[in-house]
Design a protein around this motif. Sequence first.
Motif, PDB file in Angstrom:
ATOM      1  N   LEU A 146      -7.508  -4.705   9.253  1.00  0.00           N
ATOM      2  CA  LEU A 146      -6.638  -5.694   8.619  1.00  0.00           C
ATOM      3  C   LEU A 146      -7.103  -7.082   9.030  1.00  0.00           C
ATOM      4  CD1 LEU A 146      -4.060  -6.635   7.129  1.00  0.00           C
ATOM      5  CD2 LEU A 146      -2.797  -6.207   9.250  1.00  0.00           C
ATOM      6  N   PHE A 147      -7.465  -7.900   8.035  1.00  0.00           N
ATOM      7  CA  PHE A 147      -7.845  -9.293   8.291  1.00  0.00           C
ATOM      8  C   PHE A 147      -6.633 -10.168   8.012  1.00  0.00           C
ATOM      9  CE2 PHE A 147      -9.310 -13.447   6.806  1.00  0.00           C
ATOM     10  CZ  PHE A 147     -10.146 -13.830   7.850  1.00  0.00           C
ATOM     11  N   VAL A 148      -6.329 -11.056   8.957  1.00  0.00           N
ATOM     12  CA  VAL A 148      -5.165 -11.938   8.848  1.00  0.00           C
ATOM     13  C   VAL A 148      -5.615 -13.366   9.137  1.00  0.00           C
ATOM     14  CG1 VAL A 148      -2.812 -12.364   9.626  1.00  0.00           C
ATOM     15  CG2 VAL A 148      -3.739 -10.045   9.719  1.00  0.00           C
ATOM     16  N   ALA A 149      -5.106 -14.327   8.358  1.00  0.00           N
ATOM     17  CA  ALA A 149      -5.519 -15.714   8.585  1.00  0.00           C
ATOM     18  C   ALA A 149      -4.416 -16.660   8.119  1.00  0.00           C
ATOM     19  CB  ALA A 149      -6.825 -16.028   7.858  1.00  0.00           C
ATOM     20  N   GLY A 150      -4.521 -17.903   8.575  1.00  0.00           N
ATOM     21  CA  GLY A 150      -3.536 -18.921   8.212  1.00  0.00           C
ATOM     22  C   GLY A 150      -3.771 -20.199   8.990  1.00  0.00           C
ATOM     23  N   GLY A 151      -2.675 -20.779   9.469  1.00  0.00           N
ATOM     24  CA  GLY A 151      -2.759 -22.029  10.204  1.00  0.00           C
ATOM     25  C   GLY A 151      -1.367 -22.535  10.522  1.00  0.00           C
ATOM     26  N   PRO A 152      -1.281 -23.715  11.116  1.00  0.00           N
ATOM     27  CA  PRO A 152       0.033 -24.246  11.492  1.00  0.00           C
ATOM     28  C   PRO A 152       0.926 -24.432  10.278  1.00  0.00           C
ATOM     29  CG  PRO A 152      -1.679 -25.930  11.701  1.00  0.00           C
ATOM     30  CD  PRO A 152      -2.380 -24.637  11.477  1.00  0.00           C
ATOM     31  N   LEU A 153       2.211 -24.110  10.439  1.00  0.00           N
ATOM     32  CA  LEU A 153       3.155 -24.166   9.321  1.00  0.00           C
ATOM     33  C   LEU A 153       3.436 -25.580   8.833  1.00  0.00           C
ATOM     34  CD1 LEU A 153       5.066 -22.620   7.442  1.00  0.00           C
ATOM     35  CD2 LEU A 153       6.816 -22.782   9.229  1.00  0.00           C
ATOM     36  N   PRO A 154       3.671 -26.578   9.702  1.00  0.00           N
ATOM     37  CA  PRO A 154       3.949 -27.937   9.197  1.00  0.00           C
ATOM     38  C   PRO A 154       2.787 -28.483   8.375  1.00  0.00           C
ATOM     39  CG  PRO A 154       4.570 -27.746  11.515  1.00  0.00           C
ATOM     40  CD  PRO A 154       3.816 -26.499  11.174  1.00  0.00           C
TER      41      PRO A 154
ATOM     42  N   TYR B 131       0.866  -1.162   0.000  1.00  0.00           N
ATOM     43  CA  TYR B 131       0.000   0.000   0.000  1.00  0.00           C
ATOM     44  C   TYR B 131       0.906   1.217   0.000  1.00  0.00           C
ATOM     45  CZ  TYR B 131      -3.938   3.075   0.677  1.00  0.00           C
ATOM     46  OH  TYR B 131      -4.886   4.056   0.485  1.00  0.00           O
ATOM     47  N   GLN B 132       0.865   1.975  -1.108  1.00  0.00           N
ATOM     48  CA  GLN B 132       1.814   3.050  -1.340  1.00  0.00           C
ATOM     49  C   GLN B 132       3.241   2.500  -1.208  1.00  0.00           C
ATOM     50  OE1 GLN B 132       0.702   6.506   0.958  1.00  0.00           O
ATOM     51  NE2 GLN B 132      -1.125   6.848  -0.278  1.00  0.00           N
ATOM     52  N   HIS B 133       4.060   3.049  -0.337  1.00  0.00           N
ATOM     53  CA  HIS B 133       5.447   2.595  -0.240  1.00  0.00           C
ATOM     54  C   HIS B 133       5.683   1.672   0.945  1.00  0.00           C
ATOM     55  CE1 HIS B 133       4.952   6.216   2.178  1.00  0.00           C
ATOM     56  NE2 HIS B 133       5.931   5.793   2.934  1.00  0.00           N
ATOM     57  N   ILE B 134       4.614   1.240   1.624  1.00  0.00           N
ATOM     58  CA  ILE B 134       4.728   0.335   2.771  1.00  0.00           C
ATOM     59  C   ILE B 134       4.299  -1.065   2.338  1.00  0.00           C
ATOM     60  CG2 ILE B 134       4.011  -0.165   5.124  1.00  0.00           C
ATOM     61  CD1 ILE B 134       5.664   2.354   4.916  1.00  0.00           C
ATOM     62  N   ILE B 135       5.156  -2.054   2.615  1.00  0.00           N
ATOM     63  CA  ILE B 135       4.824  -3.436   2.313  1.00  0.00           C
ATOM     64  C   ILE B 135       4.615  -4.189   3.620  1.00  0.00           C
ATOM     65  CG2 ILE B 135       7.265  -4.158   2.184  1.00  0.00           C
ATOM     66  CD1 ILE B 135       6.388  -6.074  -0.077  1.00  0.00           C
ATOM     67  N   THR B 136       3.493  -4.910   3.697  1.00  0.00           N
ATOM     68  CA  THR B 136       3.168  -5.717   4.869  1.00  0.00           C
ATOM     69  C   THR B 136       3.585  -7.158   4.598  1.00  0.00           C
ATOM     70  OG1 THR B 136       1.278  -4.291   5.387  1.00  0.00           O
ATOM     71  CG2 THR B 136       1.341  -6.447   6.439  1.00  0.00           C
ATOM     72  N   VAL B 137       4.268  -7.756   5.557  1.00  0.00           N
ATOM     73  CA  VAL B 137       4.829  -9.092   5.406  1.00  0.00           C
ATOM     74  C   VAL B 137       4.207 -10.018   6.448  1.00  0.00           C
ATOM     75  CG1 VAL B 137       6.942 -10.468   5.391  1.00  0.00           C
ATOM     76  CG2 VAL B 137       7.004  -8.083   4.615  1.00  0.00           C
ATOM     77  N   GLY B 138       3.539 -11.068   5.994  1.00  0.00           N
ATOM     78  CA  GLY B 138       3.057 -12.116   6.883  1.00  0.00           C
ATOM     79  C   GLY B 138       4.042 -13.266   6.874  1.00  0.00           C
ATOM     80  N   THR B 139       4.524 -13.659   8.036  1.00  0.00           N
ATOM     81  CA  THR B 139       5.596 -14.651   8.111  1.00  0.00           C
ATOM     82  C   THR B 139       5.061 -16.031   8.486  1.00  0.00           C
ATOM     83  OG1 THR B 139       6.126 -14.429  10.467  1.00  0.00           O
ATOM     84  CG2 THR B 139       7.056 -12.777   8.968  1.00  0.00           C
ATOM     85  N   GLY B 140       5.961 -17.008   8.451  1.00  0.00           N
ATOM     86  CA  GLY B 140       5.629 -18.362   8.878  1.00  0.00           C
ATOM     87  C   GLY B 140       5.781 -18.559  10.364  1.00  0.00           C
ATOM     88  N   HIS B 141       6.031 -17.473  11.095  1.00  0.00           N
ATOM     89  CA  HIS B 141       6.194 -17.561  12.549  1.00  0.00           C
ATOM     90  C   HIS B 141       5.154 -16.724  13.285  1.00  0.00           C
ATOM     91  CE1 HIS B 141       8.721 -19.236  15.674  1.00  0.00           C
ATOM     92  NE2 HIS B 141       8.733 -18.082  16.308  1.00  0.00           N
TER      93      HIS B 141
ATOM     94  N   PRO C  74       4.584 -23.206  15.278  1.00  0.00           N
ATOM     95  CA  PRO C  74       4.603 -22.002  14.437  1.00  0.00           C
ATOM     96  C   PRO C  74       3.296 -21.849  13.655  1.00  0.00           C
ATOM     97  CG  PRO C  74       5.955 -23.728  13.467  1.00  0.00           C
ATOM     98  CD  PRO C  74       5.525 -24.231  14.808  1.00  0.00           C
ATOM     99  N   ILE C  75       2.745 -20.639  13.667  1.00  0.00           N
ATOM    100  CA  ILE C  75       1.561 -20.305  12.886  1.00  0.00           C
ATOM    101  C   ILE C  75       2.009 -19.535  11.649  1.00  0.00           C
ATOM    102  CG2 ILE C  75      -0.420 -18.740  12.811  1.00  0.00           C
ATOM    103  CD1 ILE C  75      -1.193 -21.264  14.064  1.00  0.00           C
ATOM    104  N   ALA C  76       1.599 -19.992  10.489  1.00  0.00           N
ATOM    105  CA  ALA C  76       1.925 -19.303   9.245  1.00  0.00           C
ATOM    106  C   ALA C  76       0.766 -18.388   8.856  1.00  0.00           C
ATOM    107  CB  ALA C  76       2.194 -20.317   8.130  1.00  0.00           C
ATOM    108  N   LEU C  77       1.092 -17.150   8.515  1.00  0.00           N
ATOM    109  CA  LEU C  77       0.081 -16.180   8.077  1.00  0.00           C
ATOM    110  C   LEU C  77       0.033 -16.221   6.546  1.00  0.00           C
ATOM    111  CD1 LEU C  77       0.937 -13.266  10.524  1.00  0.00           C
ATOM    112  CD2 LEU C  77      -0.568 -15.245  10.870  1.00  0.00           C
ATOM    113  N   TYR C  78      -0.789 -17.149   6.027  1.00  0.00           N
ATOM    114  CA  TYR C  78      -0.825 -17.388   4.591  1.00  0.00           C
ATOM    115  C   TYR C  78      -1.542 -16.283   3.824  1.00  0.00           C
ATOM    116  CZ  TYR C  78       0.612 -22.167   5.724  1.00  0.00           C
ATOM    117  OH  TYR C  78       1.297 -23.267   6.181  1.00  0.00           O
ATOM    118  N   THR C  79      -2.357 -15.496   4.490  1.00  0.00           N
ATOM    119  CA  THR C  79      -3.122 -14.471   3.785  1.00  0.00           C
ATOM    120  C   THR C  79      -3.406 -13.296   4.713  1.00  0.00           C
ATOM    121  OG1 THR C  79      -5.183 -14.015   2.569  1.00  0.00           O
ATOM    122  CG2 THR C  79      -5.312 -15.611   4.365  1.00  0.00           C
ATOM    123  N   HIS C  80      -3.428 -12.113   4.148  1.00  0.00           N
ATOM    124  CA  HIS C  80      -3.913 -10.930   4.861  1.00  0.00           C
ATOM    125  C   HIS C  80      -4.451  -9.949   3.835  1.00  0.00           C
ATOM    126  CE1 HIS C  80       0.281  -9.558   3.997  1.00  0.00           C
ATOM    127  NE2 HIS C  80      -0.323  -8.410   3.792  1.00  0.00           N
TER     128      HIS C  80
END
Length: 464
Positions: free
Chosen positions: A444-452, A360-370, A429-435
């Motif tokens: 901001l909606f964030v969702a995911g599930g366990p990484l393994p 969004y503009q010059h800011i990037i949001t990163v959802g990690t696997g942790h 570890p919870i992975a944030l696969y989507t936001h």
Amino acid sequence: MEQTGSRKRKAPAIEGAAEGASSSRGSAAAAAGEGSPLPPKKQRLPALRRSLVPCLLGRAVGARGRAGSRGFEGRLRGYAVQKLPELLQERPLALGTLNKVFASQWLSTRQVVCGTKCNTLFVVDVQYGHITRIPLLQDRFPEPARAQPGCGIHAIELNPSKTLLATGGENPNSLAVYQLPTLDPVCLGDRQGHKDWIFAIAWLTDTVAVSGSRDGTVALWRLDPHVVRGSTAWHSDAGLPVYTHIRPRDVDPIPRSSTNPGNQKVRALAFSGKNQELGAVSLDGYFHLWKACSTLSRLQSVKLPYCRENVCLTYCDDLSLYAVGSQAHVSFLDPRQRQQNIRPMSSREGGTGVRSLSFYQHIITVGTGHGSLLFYDVRAQKFLEEKASVILDSSQEPTGRKLRLTCGRGWLNHDNQWVNYLGGMNEFPIALYTHCYNWPEMKLFVAGGPLPAGLHGNYAGLWS
């Protein structure tokens, strides 16, 4: 034209899809006493809006109708984008026993549509937590039972006018299109299409979409505008909604890497409307670019600096920049520059990977696997940092610590896989696969599930 009936169901109402307000003023002709006019009515103040940007805009330029210029509002919104992350607070959402949310998009101010690994398409009301499941579209001629289970729904995309939604079908190789806001079925791309799971979707126009599959191809689908306009009126004799079955207009395989020719799976897509170009990332560590018009014309393929687990891609119109998420980095690519001026960003999250990205503009949001969200300022080439105070007007200096929003633990199925992977421990570890952002409401909606891969569970949260 082939047609199929789908199960009858009550489509969820999309609140706020056609919101509008109109007002009219009457005049008083009555007189008081000796024909003296009534005193003028006191003008009502505008209704308060629960949004950070209008609040700041009102404070800066005055709340009584003096709207600032578009350029000023853009700068103000950019300021709010930098300040918003440190103000966000989490409210967990319960998703029952669903397994791993892979994709999500806002439908209205309260409703988000999601797709899961267990092949469930649903709409969640983020205010009340209600979940409405949407029936998946079935192939005209179902395939024989597959040797391995399906991957679920990895992509959900809305067309530019937000009148159509594209996602996967009951067969994850097929492209399903629904009408908005009713979520009635329109068509299913199951004829001469992909031979493996669809991992990514991008809309080029309101009636043209592209899908990317792990069969190593991208397919261009063109919807008949007459079919789209008439889809909600088509019903079978039994009163069931009817949808058509379509084939792609163009299918293009990506180049095969000489290092690993069997791993040219398309993992993510991003479209540049300004340049009319489509970018794609493949699991063999390459970025591919097409000129996307009535057909797909390949322009170039570029070896990525980090080749492991390149699974997400986004594009920034303001900066004409693609961003690719890998195991521990985000790489930036400008196809028009031979030498990239922006160095890769390291997530420093213990190698759990970058699982979701958005600009969004010059800011990037990163959802990690942790289970954390990070925020990176591409212009300054540094992460947003924590402040000593979260008060908006605070002038305190940053603490030097990276701003990190840590998500809750979600739900995990304590089955045999849990015992085998974690030995019965509750830390995983919870992975944030989507936001996805709802910027007008600053949510901001964030969702995911366990990484393994073997663990069954989910996470969803609303940050506001």
